[in-house]
Structures are given as C-alpha cells and as structure tokens.
Design an enzyme around this catalytic site. Structure first.
Site, PDB file in Angstrom:
ATOM      1  CG  HIS A  12      48.244   5.374  17.418  1.00 37.36           C
ATOM      2  ND1 HIS A  12      48.436   3.955  17.127  1.00 37.36           N
ATOM      3  CD2 HIS A  12      47.116   5.604  17.044  1.00 37.36           C
ATOM      4  CE1 HIS A  12      47.389   3.549  17.102  1.00 37.36           C
ATOM      5  NE2 HIS A  12      46.430   4.233  16.978  1.00 37.36           N
ATOM      6  CB  CYS A  13      52.920   3.433  14.286  1.00 33.11           C
ATOM      7  SG  CYS A  13      54.454   3.882  15.251  1.00 33.11           S
ATOM      8  CD  GLN A  14      51.644  -2.802  17.405  1.00 36.24           C
ATOM      9  OE1 GLN A  14      51.089  -2.863  16.610  1.00 36.24           O
ATOM     10  NE2 GLN A  14      51.623  -3.583  18.397  1.00 36.24           N
TER      11      GLN A  14
END
Length: 173
Positions: free
Chosen positions: A61-63
């Site tokens: 995941h990222c932002q």
C-alpha cells in the site's frame, strides 16, 4: 502490468491470516502515520528490503494507490514468487473503511507536503504583493514556478533539500 486490488477489509483479514503488509511510502510519511501491522519498505529500497517465499502473501500500500499502481511491475518483481496484492485506495482507503492507523503528530509533516505548502505560500505571496505593492513581486511567483519545473524535470528539488535540514524536521523517536 497491474496487480490485483483488494479492499482494506480483505487486506485486514489476510494480514490476520499471516500476510505481510508492506508500506512503500517514504520513511517520513510512515513515521507520521501508518497501519499498525505494516512494515515500512520505501519504494526506493525495493527489492533489498523485501524477502518473500512461494507460499507468502504480500500486500502493498501507499498513500492513495497511485504509487503502487504506477510501480506494479517493480513490486511484483520484488515480491516474487509470493502472491501479491495492492490495497485499493492505499492508507486513505484503509482509514475510510474505518480501520485503525497509528498517527504520531509529533513527527513532521511529510517532506513533499511541506514543499507544496511552502511553494503555494510563496506563489500566493508573490501574486498578492505583485498586485498590491509592486509588480516586481510577480518575479517571486515566477522563480518558484521555475524551481518546481526544474525539480520535475531533473528530480532535484532545492526546496526539499532546504526543508529537510530545518529544525522541525529532526525526527523524534
């Protein structure tokens, strides 16, 4: 290539079953807020920071999901031969689903947000002062715009380097 998306709820269930949750955001973003079980492996450290086997499940995941989507090939290679997924909506989607994050407001804002705030403020000041005091202040807005263009083309951001050494960006443990 694109990686299969899973909902935050599905990701949470798979993590409870033993999947590894990997946060590919920068270290300053992770320090400010992260998912409790997520391991920080910034995108620029892949694949050195990742060990995966054939029976493993890796969830990235990222932002917001943009970095994971834009780097799907790289993530798949780094996690090979594991089964790989991406959380739909990143940490923002995780929070919107009502799942918990750990937030440390004593940590500085992520550096890119600081750059955006500083650049926006300088451009706004240049425009306001250009109209109200002297047209010469429009040069400030032009200078900042040229700096942003240069940063985008070359990958070197002088403002980010300057902000990084400011006293408020010294991390607390």
């Amino acid at each position: 290539m694109s990686l299969p998306l899973i909902s935050p709820q599905q990701a949470s269930a798979r993590v409870a079953e033993g999947a590894k949750l990997i946060d590919i955001r920068d270290a300053d973003e992770y320090a400010r807020e992260h998912i409790p079980v997520a391991q920080s492996v910034p995108l620029d450290t892949l694949p050195a920071g990742l060990k995966a086997g054939a029976g493993d499940t890796i969830i990235f995941h990222c932002q917001s999901g943009a970095r994971t989507s834009g780097n799907a090939d790289r993530l798949a290679r780094a996690a090979s031969p594991a089964q790989v997924f991406v959380i739909e909506g990143g940490i923002q989607g995780w929070k919107q689903a009502g799942l918990k994050t750990v937030e440390d407001r004593s940590q500085p804002l992520p550096l890119m947000r600081q750059v955006q705030i500083a650049a926006g403020l300088l451009i706004l000041c240049g425009v306001v002062l250009g109209y109200s005091v002297s047209g010469g202040f429009f040069l400030l807005s032009g200078f900042v715009g040229a700096g942003l263009l240069f940063a985008g083309v070359t990958g070197f951001c002088g403002m980010a380097r300057l902000l990084r050494v400011m006293p408020w960006n010294r991390r607390t443990s």
